[in-house]
Motif scaffolding. Structure first.
Motif, PDB file in Angstrom:
ATOM      1  N   GLU A 241      56.880  47.041 -15.281  1.00 59.77           N
ATOM      2  CA  GLU A 241      55.927  47.072 -14.175  1.00 59.77           C
ATOM      3  C   GLU A 241      56.598  47.548 -12.884  1.00 59.77           C
ATOM      4  N   LEU A 242      57.766  46.974 -12.580  1.00 59.96           N
ATOM      5  CA  LEU A 242      58.504  47.357 -11.378  1.00 59.96           C
ATOM      6  C   LEU A 242      59.935  46.852 -11.490  1.00 59.96           C
ATOM      7  N   THR A 243      60.864  47.684 -11.066  1.00 57.58           N
ATOM      8  CA  THR A 243      62.274  47.303 -10.963  1.00 57.58           C
ATOM      9  C   THR A 243      62.739  47.596  -9.549  1.00 57.58           C
ATOM     10  N   VAL A 244      63.382  46.603  -8.930  1.00 61.84           N
ATOM     11  CA  VAL A 244      63.933  46.747  -7.582  1.00 61.84           C
ATOM     12  C   VAL A 244      65.365  46.236  -7.614  1.00 61.84           C
ATOM     13  N   ALA A 245      66.272  46.972  -6.996  1.00 61.85           N
ATOM     14  CA  ALA A 245      67.665  46.535  -6.849  1.00 61.85           C
ATOM     15  C   ALA A 245      68.128  46.911  -5.453  1.00 61.85           C
ATOM     16  N   ALA A 246      68.754  45.960  -4.758  1.00 53.61           N
ATOM     17  CA  ALA A 246      69.180  46.226  -3.382  1.00 53.61           C
ATOM     18  C   ALA A 246      70.117  45.131  -2.906  1.00 53.61           C
ATOM     19  N   SER A 247      70.821  45.415  -1.826  1.00 47.73           N
ATOM     20  CA  SER A 247      71.563  44.355  -1.146  1.00 47.73           C
ATOM     21  C   SER A 247      70.560  43.278  -0.738  1.00 47.73           C
ATOM     22  N   PRO A 248      70.989  42.015  -0.672  1.00 51.47           N
ATOM     23  CA  PRO A 248      70.028  40.931  -0.464  1.00 51.47           C
ATOM     24  C   PRO A 248      69.123  41.119   0.749  1.00 51.47           C
ATOM     25  N   GLU A 249      69.677  41.582   1.871  1.00 53.75           N
ATOM     26  CA  GLU A 249      68.865  41.720   3.075  1.00 53.75           C
ATOM     27  C   GLU A 249      67.811  42.814   2.920  1.00 53.75           C
ATOM     28  N   ILE A 250      68.211  43.935   2.321  1.00 59.14           N
ATOM     29  CA  ILE A 250      67.266  45.029   2.104  1.00 59.14           C
ATOM     30  C   ILE A 250      66.231  44.618   1.066  1.00 59.14           C
ATOM     31  N   PHE A 251      66.667  43.921   0.038  1.00 58.29           N
ATOM     32  CA  PHE A 251      65.750  43.462  -1.010  1.00 58.29           C
ATOM     33  C   PHE A 251      64.629  42.617  -0.412  1.00 58.29           C
ATOM     34  N   GLY A 252      64.995  41.743   0.526  1.00 58.05           N
ATOM     35  CA  GLY A 252      64.010  40.847   1.121  1.00 58.05           C
ATOM     36  C   GLY A 252      62.933  41.564   1.905  1.00 58.05           C
ATOM     37  N   THR A 253      63.220  42.776   2.369  1.00 59.30           N
ATOM     38  CA  THR A 253      62.208  43.587   3.058  1.00 59.30           C
ATOM     39  C   THR A 253      61.497  44.535   2.106  1.00 59.30           C
ATOM     40  N   LEU A 254      62.261  45.146   1.203  1.00 62.35           N
ATOM     41  CA  LEU A 254      61.693  46.183   0.338  1.00 62.35           C
ATOM     42  C   LEU A 254      60.742  45.615  -0.706  1.00 62.35           C
ATOM     43  N   GLN A 255      61.102  44.526  -1.347  1.00 57.39           N
ATOM     44  CA  GLN A 255      60.259  44.005  -2.424  1.00 57.39           C
ATOM     45  C   GLN A 255      58.841  43.666  -1.954  1.00 57.39           C
ATOM     46  N   PRO A 256      58.674  42.895  -0.867  1.00 57.55           N
ATOM     47  CA  PRO A 256      57.299  42.633  -0.430  1.00 57.55           C
ATOM     48  C   PRO A 256      56.567  43.878   0.059  1.00 57.55           C
ATOM     49  N   LEU A 257      57.304  44.849   0.610  1.00 56.91           N
ATOM     50  CA  LEU A 257      56.664  46.094   1.028  1.00 56.91           C
ATOM     51  C   LEU A 257      56.140  46.863  -0.186  1.00 56.91           C
ATOM     52  N   LEU A 258      56.933  46.924  -1.243  1.00 57.73           N
ATOM     53  CA  LEU A 258      56.480  47.591  -2.459  1.00 57.73           C
ATOM     54  C   LEU A 258      55.284  46.879  -3.075  1.00 57.73           C
ATOM     55  N   GLU A 259      55.262  45.559  -2.975  1.00 59.64           N
ATOM     56  CA  GLU A 259      54.110  44.797  -3.454  1.00 59.64           C
ATOM     57  C   GLU A 259      52.868  45.172  -2.653  1.00 59.64           C
ATOM     58  N   GLU A 260      53.028  45.261  -1.342  1.00 57.34           N
ATOM     59  CA  GLU A 260      51.906  45.621  -0.472  1.00 57.34           C
ATOM     60  C   GLU A 260      51.407  47.034  -0.757  1.00 57.34           C
ATOM     61  N   LEU A 261      52.328  47.937  -1.059  1.00 55.72           N
ATOM     62  CA  LEU A 261      51.973  49.339  -1.317  1.00 55.72           C
ATOM     63  C   LEU A 261      51.444  49.555  -2.734  1.00 55.72           C
ATOM     64  N   GLY A 262      51.498  48.527  -3.574  1.00 56.36           N
ATOM     65  CA  GLY A 262      51.015  48.680  -4.944  1.00 56.36           C
ATOM     66  C   GLY A 262      51.914  49.508  -5.830  1.00 56.36           C
ATOM     67  N   ALA A 263      53.234  49.450  -5.567  1.00 60.80           N
ATOM     68  CA  ALA A 263      54.174  50.238  -6.360  1.00 60.80           C
ATOM     69  C   ALA A 263      54.253  49.792  -7.805  1.00 60.80           C
TER      70      ALA A 263
END
Length: 266
Positions: A241-263
């Motif tokens: 469905e979705l894979t996200v990998a990032a440094s912890p600080e970036i992950f905390g911003t990117l993951q919810p943004l991708l959820e909002e964008l329907g990625a």
């Protein structure tokens, strides 16, 4: 204290990946063509994908005949040992078909369903990344860590696209909204290499919809062992469905943004 089983699995994975990588690098026919297609006419398999998987599974089965296998090109064995090998014999097949250097051999070993060893060999880069659960991540034998997080607006983010037209259109829309919010977007063509690039500090983050277990098993373990976070939708593990990998600080911003964008959906 190292685990003798994990040590054995790592050495076998490294040897299998090296053998397959040399086969693919040195044995690539000048007239290499498409042997088959999968999800669409542009989702291709070459004769070398098939040969690489046969080499890897044959080598591993010779040394560990009771293990299971899951391979992109059809290897599927349940096994009785509790160990399963998850294999992508050429991650980045389209790159390989076109003679581009960003392709890799990806081999993970799972114990009772958890990835405990991961190896990603990228022969045209002269690089092999590996990790053992709890033991850190390494590039050509040297320990690596994820890049310290910049502000999100300065993050370099990798992604990839599927091979179905409807999915690609949805993914392009996500990129359209995301790209003004970050430093830039990269699309390398190999999920395994992208995950290793997060581990090695060459990308601040990576995300993609549509990955299969063989695409992410080894690379995600390597990224985690380098200190990055991996996941899927909020609260979920990395998945098709979705894979996200990032440094912890970036992950905390990117993951919810991708959820909002329907990625996570087409």
């Amino acid at each position: 204290m190292s685990d003798p089983l994990y040590d054995e699995l790592l050495q076998l994975a490294l040897e299998a990946a090296d053998r397959a990588g040399r086969l693919l690098r040195d044995g690539r026919p000048a007239d290499l063509g498409v042997a088959a297609t999968k999800t669409s006419p542009i989702d291709v398999v070459t004769e070398m994908d098939i040969a690489s998987e046969k080499l890897i599974t044959g080598f591993l089965a010779e040394h560990r005949p009771h293990d299971g296998f899951l391979g992109e090109e059809g290897a599927s064995v349940t096994g009785t040992s509790g160990v399963r090998w998850v294999i992508d014999p050429v991650d980045g097949t389209v790159n390989y078909l076109y003679g581009l250097p960003s392709w890799a051999v990806s081999i993970a070993a799972e114990k009772d369903g958890e990835a405990v060893v991961g190896v990603v060999a990228a022969p045209m880069r002269g690089e092999t990344c590996h990790a053992v659960l709890g033991g850190g991540a390494f590039l050509n034998g040297e320990r690596v860590r994820h890049r310290p997080a910049p502000p999100f607006s300065q993050a370099l983010v990798g992604t990839g696209f599927g091979y179905l037209a409807e999915r690609r259109a949805a993914q392009a829309e996500v990129v359209r909204v995301l790209v003004p919010q970050v430093r830039d977007i990269r699309r390398g063509g190999s999920a395994a290499i992208d995950l290793c690039d997060v581990a090695c500090g060459r990308l601040d983050a990576y995300y993609e919809r549509g990955l299969n277990p063989w695409d992410l098993a080894a690379g995600a373990l390597i990224a985690r062992e380098a200190g990055a976070l991996t996941g899927g939708r909020p609260g979920e593990p990395a998945s098709h469905e979705l894979t996200v990998a990032a440094s912890p600080e970036i992950f905390g911003t990117l993951q919810p943004l991708l959820e909002e964008l329907g990625a996570w959906h087409d």
